[in-house]
Motif scaffolding. Structure first.
Motif, PDB file in Angstrom:
ATOM      1  N   GLY A   1       0.819  -1.204   0.000  1.00 17.12           N
ATOM      2  CA  GLY A   1       0.000   0.000   0.000  1.00 17.12           C
ATOM      3  C   GLY A   1       0.848   1.248   0.000  1.00 17.12           C
ATOM      4  O   GLY A   1       2.010   1.227   0.395  1.00 17.12           O
ATOM      5  N   THR A   2       0.238   2.328  -0.461  1.00 22.22           N
ATOM      6  CA  THR A   2       0.883   3.630  -0.488  1.00 22.22           C
ATOM      7  C   THR A   2      -0.076   4.650   0.099  1.00 22.22           C
ATOM      8  O   THR A   2      -1.244   4.702  -0.297  1.00 22.22           O
ATOM      9  N   ILE A   3       0.421   5.423   1.036  1.00 19.62           N
ATOM     10  CA  ILE A   3      -0.383   6.505   1.582  1.00 19.62           C
ATOM     11  C   ILE A   3      -0.337   7.646   0.580  1.00 19.62           C
ATOM     12  O   ILE A   3       0.727   8.169   0.269  1.00 19.62           O
ATOM     13  N   GLN A   4      -1.494   8.008   0.072  1.00 18.59           N
ATOM     14  CA  GLN A   4      -1.576   9.090  -0.897  1.00 18.59           C
ATOM     15  C   GLN A   4      -1.795  10.440  -0.226  1.00 18.59           C
ATOM     16  O   GLN A   4      -1.346  11.462  -0.714  1.00 18.59           O
TER      17      GLN A   4
ATOM     18  N   LYS B   1      -9.270   4.672  14.692  1.00 18.84           N
ATOM     19  CA  LYS B   1     -10.564   4.451  14.030  1.00 18.84           C
ATOM     20  C   LYS B   1     -10.391   4.407  12.514  1.00 18.84           C
ATOM     21  O   LYS B   1     -10.974   3.554  11.833  1.00 18.84           O
ATOM     22  N   ALA B   2      -9.609   5.327  11.980  1.00 18.67           N
ATOM     23  CA  ALA B   2      -9.393   5.373  10.535  1.00 18.67           C
ATOM     24  C   ALA B   2      -8.641   4.124  10.062  1.00 18.67           C
ATOM     25  O   ALA B   2      -9.003   3.521   9.045  1.00 18.67           O
ATOM     26  N   LEU B   3      -7.624   3.712  10.799  1.00 17.67           N
ATOM     27  CA  LEU B   3      -6.862   2.512  10.411  1.00 17.67           C
ATOM     28  C   LEU B   3      -7.721   1.254  10.512  1.00 17.67           C
ATOM     29  O   LEU B   3      -7.639   0.371   9.652  1.00 17.67           O
ATOM     30  N   ASP B   4      -8.558   1.159  11.540  1.00 19.20           N
ATOM     31  CA  ASP B   4      -9.461   0.009  11.665  1.00 19.20           C
ATOM     32  C   ASP B   4     -10.421  -0.058  10.475  1.00 19.20           C
ATOM     33  O   ASP B   4     -10.698  -1.127   9.939  1.00 19.20           O
ATOM     34  N   LYS B   5     -10.911   1.092  10.050  1.00 23.45           N
ATOM     35  CA  LYS B   5     -11.802   1.125   8.890  1.00 23.45           C
ATOM     36  C   LYS B   5     -11.059   0.697   7.622  1.00 23.45           C
ATOM     37  O   LYS B   5     -11.596  -0.046   6.805  1.00 23.45           O
ATOM     38  N   LEU B   6      -9.819   1.154   7.469  1.00 19.83           N
ATOM     39  CA  LEU B   6      -9.025   0.732   6.307  1.00 19.83           C
ATOM     40  C   LEU B   6      -8.852  -0.785   6.287  1.00 19.83           C
ATOM     41  O   LEU B   6      -9.018  -1.428   5.243  1.00 19.83           O
TER      42      LEU B   6
ATOM     43  N   THR C   1      -5.978   8.546   2.939  1.00 19.77           N
ATOM     44  CA  THR C   1      -6.271   8.047   1.599  1.00 19.77           C
ATOM     45  C   THR C   1      -5.101   7.175   1.167  1.00 19.77           C
ATOM     46  O   THR C   1      -3.947   7.612   1.221  1.00 19.77           O
ATOM     47  N   VAL C   2      -5.400   5.937   0.765  1.00 21.44           N
ATOM     48  CA  VAL C   2      -4.347   4.990   0.384  1.00 21.44           C
ATOM     49  C   VAL C   2      -4.685   4.289  -0.925  1.00 21.44           C
ATOM     50  O   VAL C   2      -5.831   4.269  -1.355  1.00 21.44           O
TER      51      VAL C   2
ATOM     52  N   ALA D   1     -10.449   6.514   4.479  1.00 21.82           N
ATOM     53  CA  ALA D   1     -10.995   6.155   5.789  1.00 21.82           C
ATOM     54  C   ALA D   1     -10.863   7.364   6.706  1.00 21.82           C
ATOM     55  O   ALA D   1      -9.920   8.143   6.593  1.00 21.82           O
ATOM     56  N   GLN D   2     -11.834   7.490   7.611  1.00 21.50           N
ATOM     57  CA  GLN D   2     -11.858   8.624   8.521  1.00 21.50           C
ATOM     58  C   GLN D   2     -12.082   8.153   9.947  1.00 21.50           C
ATOM     59  O   GLN D   2     -12.685   7.116  10.165  1.00 21.50           O
ATOM     60  N   GLY D   3     -11.602   8.949  10.880  1.00 19.97           N
ATOM     61  CA  GLY D   3     -11.847   8.703  12.290  1.00 19.97           C
ATOM     62  C   GLY D   3     -11.979  10.027  13.010  1.00 19.97           C
ATOM     63  O   GLY D   3     -11.166  10.930  12.809  1.00 19.97           O
ATOM     64  N   ASP D   4     -13.014  10.176  13.826  1.00 18.83           N
ATOM     65  CA  ASP D   4     -13.220  11.446  14.519  1.00 18.83           C
ATOM     66  C   ASP D   4     -12.578  11.426  15.899  1.00 18.83           C
ATOM     67  O   ASP D   4     -12.301  10.375  16.457  1.00 18.83           O
TER      68      ASP D   4
END
Length: 109
Positions: free
Chosen positions: A21-24, A92-97, A53-54, A75-78
Motif C-alpha cells: 500500500g501507499t499513503i496518498q 478508528k481510521a486505520l481500523d476502517k481501512l 487516503t491509500v 478512511a476517517q476517524g473522529d
C-alpha cells in the motif's frame, strides 16, 4: 487482517500473496463539527477528524496476478480537538481501512 483472512505471516520472498500500500494523503486535523460564534467572533471546533487516503494491492506472487486492488481508498476517524492520538481518531481510521481491505479481498473469493 491476518486472522480475518486466514493468513499467516511470512517473509515476502516465501509468501503466496503480498499486500502493498501507499499513503496518498494524510490529513490529521480536519474540522468536523462547530459551535456558534464565541464572544470574540470566533467559531469553536468541537470535533475533528483524521482522514487517510491509500492505494492498496494484494498480489498473488505465485501467479503474478493481482487479487484485489483499490486506489483512493479513504478512511476517517473522529476525535475531540487536540487529542488525535489519545482519542483514537487515527486508530478508528486505520481500523476502517483494515475492514475495507479485508472485505475487498473476501469479495474476490
Amino acid at each position: 487482517m491476518e486472522s480475518r483472512l486466514g493468513l499467516r505471516p511470512s517473509g515476502e520472498d516465501q509468501a503466496d500473496a503480498v499486500v502493498r500500500g501507499t499513503i496518498q494523503r494524510y490529513d490529521p486535523d480536519l474540522p468536523l463539527t462547530f459551535t456558534g460564534q464565541t464572544p470574540n467572533n470566533q467559531v469553536e471546533v468541537t470535533k475533528r477528524m483524521v482522514q487517510i487516503t491509500v492505494s492498496v494491492r494484494i498480489l498473488n506472487q505465485r501467479e503474478g496476478k493481482v487479487l484485489w486492488e483499490r486506489t483512493g481508498l479513504v478512511a476517517q476517524g473522529d476525535y475531540d480537538p487536540n487529542r488525535e492520538k489519545e482519542a483514537g481518531g487515527r486508530k478508528k481510521a486505520l481500523d476502517k481501512l483494515i475492514n475495507d481491505i479485508v472485505e475487498g479481498a473476501q469479495s474476490q473469493w
